[in-house]
Structure formats: C-alpha cells, structure tokens
Write an enzyme that holds these catalytic residues in place. Sequence first.
Site, PDB file in Angstrom:
ATOM      1  N   ASP A  20       5.293  -5.173   6.060  1.00 45.41           N
ATOM      2  CA  ASP A  20       5.876  -6.280   6.672  1.00 45.41           C
ATOM      3  C   ASP A  20       6.026  -7.283   5.562  1.00 45.41           C
ATOM      4  O   ASP A  20       7.072  -8.263   5.248  1.00 45.41           O
ATOM      5  CB  ASP A  20       5.471  -6.728   7.885  1.00 45.41           C
ATOM      6  CG  ASP A  20       3.948  -7.332   7.790  1.00 45.41           C
ATOM      7  OD1 ASP A  20       3.318  -6.833   7.091  1.00 45.41           O
ATOM      8  OD2 ASP A  20       3.453  -7.949   8.403  1.00 45.41           O
ATOM      9  N   GLY A  21       5.110  -7.382   4.657  1.00 40.56           N
ATOM     10  CA  GLY A  21       4.929  -8.357   3.730  1.00 40.56           C
ATOM     11  C   GLY A  21       5.811  -8.246   2.713  1.00 40.56           C
ATOM     12  O   GLY A  21       6.591  -9.246   2.183  1.00 40.56           O
TER      13      GLY A  21
ATOM     14  N   ARG B 298     -24.346   9.974  13.800  1.00 44.18           N
ATOM     15  CA  ARG B 298     -24.022   9.933  12.015  1.00 44.18           C
ATOM     16  C   ARG B 298     -22.803   8.919  12.266  1.00 44.18           C
ATOM     17  O   ARG B 298     -22.093   8.860  13.087  1.00 44.18           O
ATOM     18  CB  ARG B 298     -23.614  11.008  11.497  1.00 44.18           C
ATOM     19  CG  ARG B 298     -24.974  12.234  11.732  1.00 44.18           C
ATOM     20  CD  ARG B 298     -25.850  11.614  10.527  1.00 44.18           C
ATOM     21  NE  ARG B 298     -26.854  12.768  10.185  1.00 44.18           N
ATOM     22  CZ  ARG B 298     -27.994  12.777  10.917  1.00 44.18           C
ATOM     23  NH1 ARG B 298     -28.274  11.503  11.717  1.00 44.18           N
ATOM     24  NH2 ARG B 298     -28.986  13.678  10.847  1.00 44.18           N
TER      25      ARG B 298
ATOM     26  N   THR C 243       6.892  25.657  22.677  1.00 43.41           N
ATOM     27  CA  THR C 243       7.594  26.785  21.984  1.00 43.41           C
ATOM     28  C   THR C 243       7.838  26.565  20.761  1.00 43.41           C
ATOM     29  O   THR C 243       8.605  25.501  20.182  1.00 43.41           O
ATOM     30  CB  THR C 243       8.844  27.616  22.640  1.00 43.41           C
ATOM     31  OG1 THR C 243       9.595  28.388  21.921  1.00 43.41           O
ATOM     32  CG2 THR C 243       9.965  26.620  22.979  1.00 43.41           C
TER      33      THR C 243
ATOM     34  N   ARG D 234      -4.893   7.729   3.113  1.00 42.44           N
ATOM     35  CA  ARG D 234      -3.684   7.531   2.425  1.00 42.44           C
ATOM     36  C   ARG D 234      -3.432   8.908   1.697  1.00 42.44           C
ATOM     37  O   ARG D 234      -2.333   8.911   1.028  1.00 42.44           O
ATOM     38  CB  ARG D 234      -3.811   6.490   1.569  1.00 42.44           C
ATOM     39  CG  ARG D 234      -3.821   5.078   2.161  1.00 42.44           C
ATOM     40  CD  ARG D 234      -3.692   3.871   1.294  1.00 42.44           C
ATOM     41  NE  ARG D 234      -4.104   2.785   1.890  1.00 42.44           N
ATOM     42  CZ  ARG D 234      -3.284   2.004   2.558  1.00 42.44           C
ATOM     43  NH1 ARG D 234      -1.901   2.487   2.669  1.00 42.44           N
ATOM     44  NH2 ARG D 234      -3.559   0.963   3.057  1.00 42.44           N
TER      45      ARG D 234
ATOM     46  N   SER E 162       4.063   2.771   6.030  1.00 41.77           N
ATOM     47  CA  SER E 162       2.733   2.122   6.319  1.00 41.77           C
ATOM     48  C   SER E 162       1.804   2.986   7.154  1.00 41.77           C
ATOM     49  O   SER E 162       2.428   3.611   8.008  1.00 41.77           O
ATOM     50  CB  SER E 162       2.756   0.946   6.881  1.00 41.77           C
ATOM     51  OG  SER E 162       1.755   0.325   7.573  1.00 41.77           O
TER      52      SER E 162
ATOM     53  N   ASP F 272      -0.774   2.561   8.814  1.00 45.56           N
ATOM     54  CA  ASP F 272      -1.176   1.801  10.038  1.00 45.56           C
ATOM     55  C   ASP F 272      -0.126   1.881  11.145  1.00 45.56           C
ATOM     56  O   ASP F 272      -0.625   1.648  12.287  1.00 45.56           O
ATOM     57  CB  ASP F 272      -1.592   0.496   9.739  1.00 45.56           C
ATOM     58  CG  ASP F 272      -2.771   0.467   8.803  1.00 45.56           C
ATOM     59  OD1 ASP F 272      -3.454   1.419   8.758  1.00 45.56           O
ATOM     60  OD2 ASP F 272      -2.773  -0.673   8.194  1.00 45.56           O
TER      61      ASP F 272
ATOM     62  N   GLY G 119       0.822  -1.073  -0.096  1.00 49.94           N
ATOM     63  CA  GLY G 119      -0.127  -0.032   0.006  1.00 49.94           C
ATOM     64  C   GLY G 119       1.037   1.227  -0.020  1.00 49.94           C
ATOM     65  O   GLY G 119       1.986   1.072   0.495  1.00 49.94           O
TER      66      GLY G 119
END
Length: 793
Positions: A124-125, A297, A534, A306, A169, A171, A30
């Site tokens: 990680d993939g 709502r 500051t 993203r 990522s 996430d 992603g």
Amino acid sequence: MAAPNRQDTKKFFENLSGAGKSIGVLTSGGDAQGMNGAVRAVVRMGIYVGAKVYFIHEGYQGMVDGGQNIEEATWESVSSMLQVGGTVIGSARCKEFRTLEGRVRAALNLVQHGITNLCVIGGDGSLTGANLFREEWSSLLETLRTTGQIDDEAVQRNSVLHIVGMVGSIDNDFCGTDMTIGTDSALHRIIEVVDAIGTTAQSHQRTFVLEVMGRHCGYLALVSALACGADWVFFPEMPPEDDWEEELCYKLSGNRADKKRLNIIIVAEGAIDRSNKPISADYIKDLVVRRLGFDTRVTILGHVQRGGTPSAFDRILASRMGVEAVLALLEASATTPACVVSLVGNQSVRLPLMECVQMTQEVQKAMDEKKFDEAVRLRGRSFENNLHTYRLLCSRKSDKDLPSSGFNVAVLNVGAPAAGMNAAVRSAVRVGIAEGHKMFAVNDGFEGFAKGQIKEIKWGDVGGWTGQGGSLLGTKRTLPAKHAEKIAEQIRIHNINAMLVIGGFEAYLGLLELSRAREQFSEFCVPMVMVPATVSNNIPGSDLSIGADTALNAITETCDRIKQSASGTKRRVFIIETMGGYCGYLANVGGLAAGADAVYIYEEPFDIRELQANVEHLTEKMKTSIQRGLVLRPPETAERKGNSNENFTTDFIYQLYSEEGKGVFDCRKNVLGHMQQGGAPSPFDRNFGTKVAAKAMQWITTTLKETYKEGRVFANTDDSACLLGMRRRAMVFRPVAELREETDFVHRIPKEQWWLKLRPLMKILAKYRTSFDVSDSAQLEHVTHVRPKEAAI
C-alpha cells in the site's frame, strides 16, 4: 433477419494497440514470491501489443536515479524468470522519492524515455506513492518546463501519466483483493515447517509456538492455523479475551489428556491483547511451561516465508494480474483513476487504488480504537470466512456440554483420491459434532456403504488429518445404483439422516443416481450434498475442486526440475504428459504456471498443420538465447476418442518434435502419472477443503431442521441434493439435477469451462499470435466496505 455474428458482440484484445506507448514496470517495498511472474507478464503482453516496455530497477530509487536503472526489456530478458523467487529487477526503500525534488527527477527520467504508463508492483505504501506521483504529474512537468529541462512539445507528448497497481505482499494486508501476490507461497513455507516440526514434536510430546509474519495483518497466522489444525492462533485483528491464559492452558491440557502428542500454537508477529499489549511467542512459551510444565519450543520463521520459488497459485495469479494490468493501461483515459488489479473469488477486478488504500488504513484505525469486529469486516469477505471457519472448528466444549440434535450424518469419499480430502472430512466431522450431530464415517465410498463399513467417528479420531494426503477413509469409483437396495438398508440400520459426499465425477454421478432413486427408496429422501474433490477439476457447478491445486504444484515443481536438468546442455524440448483425461485444466493451467511453449488439450482440437507450426515456432525461439522448451498435454485417451486424430498421441508428438527439431534441439518425454495425486495437500487445498466442508455441514444442519416433520426427516425436492462449488466470486449450492444440462457426460466435463479463457494468456506469453476475447475482462468497480465516517458532534 439473420442472427448477429457472435464475433460482433465481442471485444478483442487485438483492437487495443500499444503502438507508440511506453510502459515502465517496477517492484517496490518488500519482495514477494511471484513478483517476477507479474513482471514477465507485463513485459510480454506489452511487447505483444506493440508497446515498448522498460524495467525500472531498484524500485522508486531507480526511477529517481535514472541512467542504467531504466532499461528497455526484451522478450528474452524475462525468460526463465517465472520460477524465480524475490524480484529480479530489485526493490529498494527510497527516501528521495518522498520529497518533491526526488519526484521531479523521477518525472524527468520517465519523460526522457517516453514512459507515460506505469505498472507498480508493491504494497500500500508503494501504491500510495504512485498515486501521489500521478496526481502531481502536471505540476512536475511544469517544473521541468520552467527550469528548461524539457520543452513544450515534451509536456504535450507526456501530458498524462497512467498508473496501474498490483499488490505484491506476503501478508495479504491490502484491502480489496482476496489474495495478494506472494501470500500463497508464504503459506507453503509455513506449512512445510509445520509439517516438518510435527514429526519431531510427536516423538517427544512437545508443544511448539510458531511465530509467523504479519505485523499488522493476521492472514498468514489465521490461514496457516486452519491449514495445520493448530490448537490456538493469535493475530492482531482479533485479540483473545482477557482470560485467554486460562483458556489456552485448559485447552492444551485437555488435548494432552486426550492423548494428543503434539500441540501447535500460531502467533502473528503483531499479535496483541485487548489492551493493545503485544503477545510474544516467548511469553506464550513461558506461560505454558510455568502453568503446565509442557516441553515447549519456539520457532520464529522470519524471512524464510519470503523465500523459495513461487507456488503454482502465485505464478498463475501474477500472470493473470500482469496481463490485466496491461489491459487496464491500454484502456485508461485522462479521467481514469489509478487502479489496482485485484482478485475476488476466482475473478479479476479493477478497483480505484486510493479507495483500497483508504480501506486498508481504516483497518488500522479500527484496531487502534479497539473496534476489532469492524477491523475483521474491513479486511474483506475472504478474511471473515476464514475466521468464521476457525471459530466453528474451535468451538468444541466438553462432551457433556455439547448440544444434541438427534441427527446422524454420514461422510464418505468417492472416486479417485485427491489431496485435501482428509482436511474436508476433519472439518465436516468437527463442525457436525459441534452442531450436535452424531457423525458416521463410511469407508470405501458407496461400495463400503453397501457392505456396512460404517462407524461413528469422534472429534479426536480426525486429529492431524489436515496434512495427510490421499483418503484416510478409503475411496472407490463404484457408483451406487447397482447397490441401491443395500445402501438403503444401511441407511435404515444406522438411521442416517443426511449425507456428505466428498469426491470427483463419480461422486457427482452417484448423487444423481441416489436422487433419482428416491421414488423407489424413501431412505434416500434425506439432505445430500457433494463437495468437489478431484485433481482433474472437471466437476460442473464449480470452478475449483479440492486437490487440483496440489496437482498443479506437483506439475510446476516437476517442470522446474526438468528444465533445470537441461541447464548446461544443448537446446532441449520436453514433452510432458499430465493427468486430466478429457479435461485439459491441469495441462493448460499447469502450462501457464510452468511457462510452457505449447499445450495440447481435448477442448481445443488440433491438426498436423498446427503441430507443424508449433514446431517451427519453437525452432525459431531456439535460435535466440532461449535454450529450453516445454510442451504439455493430458493423457492420450482424450485424443483417441475425441475430436482430434486418434494418432496424435504423446509418442507421436514426441517423435514429430524430435524429427523436426534435428540440428536445433533434441527432445525428451516425461509422463508425470500418479505423482500428481500424491503428496501432502497444498495450503490452498487444506484451507479450501476445510472451509467448503464446514459450509456444507452448515447447509446440512439448516436443511435437516427444515425437512424434519412429524418425527422424521423427509427431503425429496431437487434442492435437497446439492453440489457446493466456487462460482466466480462466491460459494454456491446448486441442485445436481439442475447441473445435468451443463454436463458433457460422455467426456466427463462441464460443457463450459472458465479456465479456457486463460488459454490465450498461455499462448501470448509463449509468443504466439492469438485471438483474445476481453469482453469478460475486469471492469472498474468501487470498494463497498469503506468504513463510515464518525457522525459529527
């Protein structure tokens, strides 16, 4: 014997040559805002050391397909990339790379370009795939040799593949790093939506349920809940107790009874209950409507998280990580494991890639086994601290059930306003009340203290403060020494037992004055702690101050707009003046985030020869495809009384560039001024202010108990007047008296400033030759939170 030359003990980047090496850079999985900044840093640092750098377009798919997907990068090809979201070189899922045949094809394409150094930016993939590729590399080459696609010489020349990863990522779901590239920008999108929703929700007394990303990791949900003061948050690592429906409705109805017009509930998309059953935003909405009848709502943010331009934090993080990745590749040997460049606190570290991947997988295993406390621990210190702070702020019971410590604590803001001050005050007040203290708000700093502008502040009084800019308590630069007697009197009148001071350099000076005045006034013998706030980030004892991140975002956003304004015109250079006084933090780090060509600061004196060289350097760049230049500097006061010639003002630099650039580029000047102090605080400043103030209040509670003797509080030791700051990897309490030796009081800055180590990065990425001391660069460490294996039965 003569003392050794300090230069001899240092390790310089110039000694790490990339000549003859080729580096491939790809983004996979992603997309995340800031990936382009990392790509830019890898390309420019690689070229700087003499290596060839190649874009690998479309991630692993491009590596497998080869051809035009593998393209040599140039310095200019990453120009204007820093401020662009997503990934310019593309990302794609690749089923073929998961097969041995696909990896053989990928290996052949790399060998054909001589690429034996690979920088992978992904999750990680993606990083696990890179490590597998590295482990198989020798066998892949042997397959290519056996099939006649490469010869023995090619096998020998490309015998070792080095892998360095950077985690991109939103996430923040990769263990081993406090922050991943893209997370801060995603928080910006979430908080922008929350702030916008807040105005309409308050108009109608509405409850909003916001679903944010985080299928397996609740970082975005947890931190955005802290940053917006949400009433409730659901995320996968910490499912609510079985009676959560009743608890939620009880809390919402209580808040509405307290005349709170807005309720915010944050839900991670992967939220679950204790039985691993999903908790959806729609279910929560139906529950609230059915039980309470509230107008409710649902807003699902989706891929808007993203999108957009990367935040200042992500640009700086990506640039630091990209440079560190090239360093790691240059230093790698045949026995060096694949590593990932991480951030711990404020420091870069290198960790073995597969140790981080293993721990990330262990988190999911712990959750599957319903060992949620262990899952939180495995997520790391940053995640744990956020959760701890959230629990502190949500621990309120009914007024009759609150503990009573008998202590009174005063909170005040001192110095110039800084975005995030209000979040810190809110956190301090609520944590203090939860711990049984009576909290008092002091208006207008020490001046208001002397005038008796003090009143008790309750839980509900600070509702909605996290998103407010400036200082709702009011703040002044007045120092306490000349008002000491009156302040002491007010301490007696209100029976103040401890003080929390939130502010800048005046707050630091004020605490020093009060601690010195203890000999004269016993009223000041109470625990006192300062939290730095500051925009200048010039407080000794802390790497970071509340408000500085918001100011950096204001600078980078303005620089983006200024550069965009020149689009379609002839070549143009902008001279931009930032805040900061003698401290060049905003100018230097803002320059790194905005992609500046030069930054002039007090800490690094310059002369007319350097100015002339900078103009000539920019002139040469303008003869290429690059059309815009950016020059930053703090206010003129820094040079007028500093080491540099008092005539080198912003106007002088503007006139010099204008004159010398004639025929090549024209010049424009912009003074950013107080816009850097204004606006809503960034998510980082909201969260940082919330956490640091909560920690300060816990210190106050502990110190009050330790110093309460014979019916009164008496604290007169140095360690009872402290500053709480971020130092490298940890939050540290330091006695203000101890910090005197580390302070340049004339110029109102620390004698040593960590961010000066980032200055060579800014210069290198702007194509200057410079000396870069890397003796303090990241070293390979090991992950310490690996989950212990189950004992054998």
